[in-house]
Design a protein around this motif. Structure first.
Motif, PDB file in Angstrom:
ATOM      1  N   VAL A 117       0.861  -1.181   0.000  1.00 59.07           N
ATOM      2  CA  VAL A 117       0.000   0.000   0.000  1.00 59.07           C
ATOM      3  C   VAL A 117       0.897   1.230   0.000  1.00 59.07           C
ATOM      4  CG1 VAL A 117      -1.810   1.271   1.202  1.00 59.07           C
ATOM      5  CG2 VAL A 117      -1.796  -1.235   1.269  1.00 59.07           C
ATOM      6  N   TYR A 118       0.704   2.065  -1.008  1.00 55.61           N
ATOM      7  CA  TYR A 118       1.497   3.282  -1.162  1.00 55.61           C
ATOM      8  C   TYR A 118       0.652   4.494  -0.775  1.00 55.61           C
ATOM      9  CZ  TYR A 118       4.517   0.248  -3.968  1.00 55.61           C
ATOM     10  OH  TYR A 118       5.337  -0.772  -4.395  1.00 55.61           O
ATOM     11  N   ASP A 119       1.289   5.472  -0.144  1.00 54.29           N
ATOM     12  CA  ASP A 119       0.597   6.672   0.324  1.00 54.29           C
ATOM     13  C   ASP A 119       0.623   7.740  -0.772  1.00 54.29           C
ATOM     14  OD1 ASP A 119      -0.552   8.660   1.821  1.00 54.29           O
ATOM     15  OD2 ASP A 119       1.117   8.879   3.223  1.00 54.29           O
ATOM     16  N   THR A 120      -0.567   8.221  -1.191  1.00 54.03           N
ATOM     17  CA  THR A 120      -0.633   9.291  -2.188  1.00 54.03           C
ATOM     18  C   THR A 120      -0.903  10.657  -1.567  1.00 54.03           C
ATOM     19  OG1 THR A 120      -3.028   9.203  -2.619  1.00 54.03           O
ATOM     20  CG2 THR A 120      -1.637   7.625  -3.812  1.00 54.03           C
ATOM     21  N   TYR A 121      -1.261  10.702  -0.286  1.00 54.30           N
ATOM     22  CA  TYR A 121      -1.738  11.948   0.306  1.00 54.30           C
ATOM     23  C   TYR A 121      -0.666  13.033   0.254  1.00 54.30           C
ATOM     24  CZ  TYR A 121      -3.792  15.200   3.669  1.00 54.30           C
ATOM     25  OH  TYR A 121      -4.304  16.323   4.274  1.00 54.30           O
ATOM     26  N   LEU A 122      -1.061  14.209  -0.236  1.00 56.96           N
ATOM     27  CA  LEU A 122      -0.219  15.390  -0.386  1.00 56.96           C
ATOM     28  C   LEU A 122       0.894  15.195  -1.412  1.00 56.96           C
ATOM     29  CD1 LEU A 122       0.060  16.700   3.297  1.00 56.96           C
ATOM     30  CD2 LEU A 122      -1.567  17.351   1.504  1.00 56.96           C
ATOM     31  N   LYS A 123       0.788  14.163  -2.247  1.00 59.73           N
ATOM     32  CA  LYS A 123       1.736  13.967  -3.339  1.00 59.73           C
ATOM     33  C   LYS A 123       1.042  14.305  -4.659  1.00 59.73           C
ATOM     34  CE  LYS A 123       4.437  10.244  -1.162  1.00 59.73           C
ATOM     35  NZ  LYS A 123       3.671  10.102   0.069  1.00 59.73           N
ATOM     36  N   SER A 124       1.777  14.915  -5.553  1.00 56.08           N
ATOM     37  CA  SER A 124       1.249  15.248  -6.873  1.00 56.08           C
ATOM     38  C   SER A 124       2.417  15.375  -7.829  1.00 56.08           C
ATOM     39  CB  SER A 124       0.424  16.543  -6.831  1.00 56.08           C
ATOM     40  OG  SER A 124       1.238  17.639  -6.414  1.00 56.08           O
ATOM     41  N   GLY A 125       2.111  15.543  -9.112  1.00 52.23           N
ATOM     42  CA  GLY A 125       3.151  15.765 -10.102  1.00 52.23           C
ATOM     43  C   GLY A 125       4.166  14.648 -10.152  1.00 52.23           C
ATOM     44  N   ARG A 126       5.435  15.025 -10.323  1.00 57.94           N
ATOM     45  CA  ARG A 126       6.499  14.037 -10.478  1.00 57.94           C
ATOM     46  C   ARG A 126       6.676  13.134  -9.249  1.00 57.94           C
ATOM     47  NH1 ARG A 126       8.092  11.053 -14.148  1.00 57.94           N
ATOM     48  NH2 ARG A 126       8.011  12.865 -15.546  1.00 57.94           N
ATOM     49  N   PRO A 127       6.604  13.646  -8.004  1.00 56.78           N
ATOM     50  CA  PRO A 127       6.722  12.723  -6.857  1.00 56.78           C
ATOM     51  C   PRO A 127       5.661  11.633  -6.864  1.00 56.78           C
ATOM     52  CG  PRO A 127       7.081  14.976  -6.133  1.00 56.78           C
ATOM     53  CD  PRO A 127       6.618  15.063  -7.562  1.00 56.78           C
ATOM     54  N   LEU A 128       4.421  11.951  -7.246  1.00 57.53           N
ATOM     55  CA  LEU A 128       3.385  10.928  -7.306  1.00 57.53           C
ATOM     56  C   LEU A 128       3.620  10.014  -8.507  1.00 57.53           C
ATOM     57  CD1 LEU A 128       0.839   9.673  -6.190  1.00 57.53           C
ATOM     58  CD2 LEU A 128      -0.499  11.449  -7.354  1.00 57.53           C
ATOM     59  N   ALA A 129       4.082  10.565  -9.626  1.00 62.33           N
ATOM     60  CA  ALA A 129       4.423   9.735 -10.777  1.00 62.33           C
ATOM     61  C   ALA A 129       5.501   8.720 -10.405  1.00 62.33           C
ATOM     62  CB  ALA A 129       4.892  10.606 -11.938  1.00 62.33           C
ATOM     63  N   ASP A 130       6.450   9.147  -9.578  1.00 65.30           N
ATOM     64  CA  ASP A 130       7.510   8.234  -9.138  1.00 65.30           C
ATOM     65  C   ASP A 130       6.954   7.098  -8.281  1.00 65.30           C
ATOM     66  OD1 ASP A 130       9.377   9.767 -10.478  1.00 65.30           O
ATOM     67  OD2 ASP A 130      10.068  10.835  -8.688  1.00 65.30           O
ATOM     68  N   VAL A 131       5.911   7.389  -7.497  1.00 64.03           N
ATOM     69  CA  VAL A 131       5.258   6.336  -6.719  1.00 64.03           C
ATOM     70  C   VAL A 131       4.642   5.299  -7.654  1.00 64.03           C
ATOM     71  CG1 VAL A 131       3.347   5.816  -5.135  1.00 64.03           C
ATOM     72  CG2 VAL A 131       4.819   7.801  -4.712  1.00 64.03           C
ATOM     73  N   PHE A 132       3.939   5.766  -8.684  1.00 63.96           N
ATOM     74  CA  PHE A 132       3.339   4.834  -9.650  1.00 63.96           C
ATOM     75  C   PHE A 132       4.410   4.020 -10.373  1.00 63.96           C
ATOM     76  CE2 PHE A 132      -0.534   7.837 -10.168  1.00 63.96           C
ATOM     77  CZ  PHE A 132      -1.129   7.276  -9.050  1.00 63.96           C
ATOM     78  N   THR A 133       5.516   4.668 -10.719  1.00 62.20           N
ATOM     79  CA  THR A 133       6.608   3.952 -11.385  1.00 62.20           C
ATOM     80  C   THR A 133       7.202   2.898 -10.468  1.00 62.20           C
ATOM     81  OG1 THR A 133       7.130   5.876 -12.778  1.00 62.20           O
ATOM     82  CG2 THR A 133       8.852   4.223 -12.486  1.00 62.20           C
ATOM     83  N   ALA A 134       7.463   3.275  -9.210  1.00 59.16           N
ATOM     84  CA  ALA A 134       8.057   2.340  -8.252  1.00 59.16           C
ATOM     85  C   ALA A 134       7.151   1.149  -7.978  1.00 59.16           C
ATOM     86  CB  ALA A 134       8.382   3.068  -6.947  1.00 59.16           C
ATOM     87  N   SER A 135       5.841   1.340  -8.077  1.00 59.29           N
ATOM     88  CA  SER A 135       4.899   0.254  -7.792  1.00 59.29           C
ATOM     89  C   SER A 135       4.913  -0.824  -8.870  1.00 59.29           C
ATOM     90  CB  SER A 135       3.474   0.809  -7.670  1.00 59.29           C
ATOM     91  OG  SER A 135       2.955   1.175  -8.946  1.00 59.29           O
ATOM     92  N   GLY A 136       5.350  -0.476 -10.077  1.00 58.26           N
ATOM     93  CA  GLY A 136       5.413  -1.444 -11.164  1.00 58.26           C
ATOM     94  C   GLY A 136       4.094  -1.709 -11.862  1.00 58.26           C
ATOM     95  N   VAL A 137       3.059  -0.914 -11.586  1.00 56.41           N
ATOM     96  CA  VAL A 137       1.766  -1.153 -12.228  1.00 56.41           C
ATOM     97  C   VAL A 137       1.777  -0.638 -13.658  1.00 56.41           C
ATOM     98  CG1 VAL A 137       0.566  -1.032 -10.005  1.00 56.41           C
ATOM     99  CG2 VAL A 137       0.694   1.017 -11.474  1.00 56.41           C
ATOM    100  N   ASP A 138       0.908  -1.201 -14.487  1.00 54.81           N
ATOM    101  CA  ASP A 138       0.683  -0.708 -15.843  1.00 54.81           C
ATOM    102  C   ASP A 138      -0.529   0.223 -15.902  1.00 54.81           C
ATOM    103  OD1 ASP A 138       2.721  -2.487 -16.996  1.00 54.81           O
ATOM    104  OD2 ASP A 138       1.286  -4.083 -16.554  1.00 54.81           O
ATOM    105  N   THR A 139      -1.515  -0.086 -15.060  1.00 58.52           N
ATOM    106  CA  THR A 139      -2.781   0.650 -15.061  1.00 58.52           C
ATOM    107  C   THR A 139      -3.154   1.046 -13.641  1.00 58.52           C
ATOM    108  OG1 THR A 139      -3.599  -0.496 -17.030  1.00 58.52           O
ATOM    109  CG2 THR A 139      -5.246   0.519 -15.600  1.00 58.52           C
ATOM    110  N   VAL A 140      -3.530   2.315 -13.478  1.00 57.62           N
ATOM    111  CA  VAL A 140      -4.023   2.819 -12.192  1.00 57.62           C
ATOM    112  C   VAL A 140      -5.544   2.857 -12.264  1.00 57.62           C
ATOM    113  CG1 VAL A 140      -4.018   4.738 -10.564  1.00 57.62           C
ATOM    114  CG2 VAL A 140      -1.935   4.192 -11.854  1.00 57.62           C
ATOM    115  N   VAL A 141      -6.199   2.242 -11.277  1.00 55.40           N
ATOM    116  CA  VAL A 141      -7.656   2.190 -11.196  1.00 55.40           C
ATOM    117  C   VAL A 141      -8.106   3.074 -10.047  1.00 55.40           C
ATOM    118  CG1 VAL A 141      -9.677   0.695 -10.897  1.00 55.40           C
ATOM    119  CG2 VAL A 141      -7.644  -0.170 -12.094  1.00 55.40           C
TER     120      VAL A 141
END
Length: 406
Positions: free
Chosen positions: A107-131
């Motif tokens: 479980v990754y925390d998105t709160y108060l993250k946006s832009g490139r820092p949040l994009a980095d979270v999605f990249t680090a998670s290894g997902v192809d699709t965000v639901v």
């Protein structure tokens, strides 16, 4: 927007479900339609879900638990917003990074993250699709719609697909009401210029965000509901109500919230720390004159009861305060934003202790400094609400192009 043939065919198949009469047994959420079509938009994809406790089935099972055990979908991550994935945090908090005990999923925390820092979270998670699957309440300043916006923007930056599972707007999708945010007042309680009560579902908002506001549109797919009508309140859905946040306990709260949340920008209690947040409003020194004054306006669909209460936390913790309880008598006629303005105008007139929060938080909530300065100058309810009609009409014209339901 990039849309492959497979995505287009899946979207068409999901949207083709015929609208059913508005009865509880006929409404299906976006998730229900997703599962009924064998998770077609997620085929061959590692998926991660942005959700919270509201992401449940009709049988009150969380969709993460359902998807985790279903071999038709490869669920590899969960993303938690404000209050967290499982909902353990209060306002202004989150659960941080952890492994979910029930599923073992990260479980990754998105709160108060946006832009490139949040994009980095999605990249680090290894997902192809965000639901995305979170129950909204229909107000611009309810932060989950901006979690949606931030996640769409970040997914575009990270090169991820984005799928929105739709749910009802609990206070109907009849019309947009209230002032439109001015971009210089943007914050996490309002990123972009939409009306205070937007009258849209999250899938409709996703289309609006992608078409009007994102500099780089995301590869977006929305899974619609079937059987939902714009005039329907939440109790027509037959769905269980799960509080989207600790101070949104019932659909009744959502009904008044887009107006009475404005009291967060004042020194009066907005009812946090009571069993009826946003329905109870008050402060030390307020008496029955407030209820009498606002009842005297004859606002449609609502009455105000002189009330006394003692919040257990937040403003006036442990102290007995006086004020009003908002009683909606005809929810079809009730206008929450106009009611909120009327309550501010009358509170300032009858209580000499009235003050705005020193940080002018009211300007973030209303989307400009106009409401505050007009009320301070002695404007009445009609004058204040009349001031935003031109911008509201312009927003309604744009909004119309993104509506998915009749």
């Amino acid at each position: 927007m990039r849309l492959s043939r497979r995505n287009l065919l899946a979207s068409t198949a999901l949207a083709a479900t015929p609208a059913a009469p508005q009865h509880a047994e006929h409404l299906r959420t976006g998730f229900e339609n997703l599962a009924a079509h064998d998770y077609a938009p997620l085929a061959g994809q590692r998926a991660g879900v942005v959700t919270n406790p509201t992401g449940v089935t009709r049988a009150t099972e969380h969709i993460v638990d359902v998807m985790h055990r279903d071999p038709r979908v490869e669920l590899t991550a969960v993303f938690g917003p404000e209050h967290g994935f499982r909902g353990t945090a209060q306002a202004g908090g989150s659960e941080g990074r952890y492994d979910d005990p029930a599923t073992g999923l990260p479980v990754y925390d998105t709160y108060l993250k946006s832009g490139r820092p949040l994009a980095d979270v999605f990249t680090a998670s290894g997902v192809d699709t965000v639901v995305f699957d979170i129950q909204d309440v229909g107000a611009r300043f309810y932060t989950y719609i901006w979690t949606l916006y931030d996640c769409m923007e970040a997914a575009a930056l990270a090169g991820k697909r984005f799928v929105v599972l739709d749910r009802p707007n609990p206070v109907t999708g009849r019309a947009a009401e209230g002032p439109v945010l001015r971009e210089e007042f943007a914050s996490f309680v309002g990123r972009k210029p939409i009306a205070q009560a937007h009258g849209m579902t999250v899938a409709e908002l996703a289309g609006l965000f992608n078409g009007e506001f994102l500099s780089t549109p995301v590869e977006l797919e929305t899974v619609r509901m079937s059987g939902w009508k714009r005039t329907a309140f939440y109790d027509a859905s037959g769905l269980p109500w799960v509080p989207p946040s600790p101070n949104m306990p019932t659909p009744d709260t959502a009904l008044v919230y887009s107006g009475t949340c404005l009291f967060e920008g004042t020194n009066l209690s907005e009812g946090r720390g009571t069993t009826r947040p946003f329905e109870l409003l008050g402060a030390e020194g307020v008496d029955g004159r407030w209820a009498a004054a606002v009842n005297g306006l004859g606002l449609p669909g609502v009455r105000f009861r002189e009330a006394y209460f003692a919040p257990t936390f937040s403003k006036f913790q442990g102290k007995t305060v006086g004020g009003v309880q908002v009683h909606v008598t005809d929810r079809a006629a009730f206008d929450p934003v106009r009611t909120g303005i009327a309550l501010l105008v009358t509170a300032r007139k009858v209580w000499d202790g009235f003050a705005w929060r020193s940080d002018h938080w009211i300007d973030r909530l209303t989307g400009s400094d106009r409401v505050r300065t007009m009320i301070d100058a002695g404007a009445d309810t009609d004058e204040v609400t009349g001031a935003w009609q031109e911008e509201l009409a312009a927003f309604r014209r744009v909004r119309k192009g993104y509506l998915l339901y009749k």
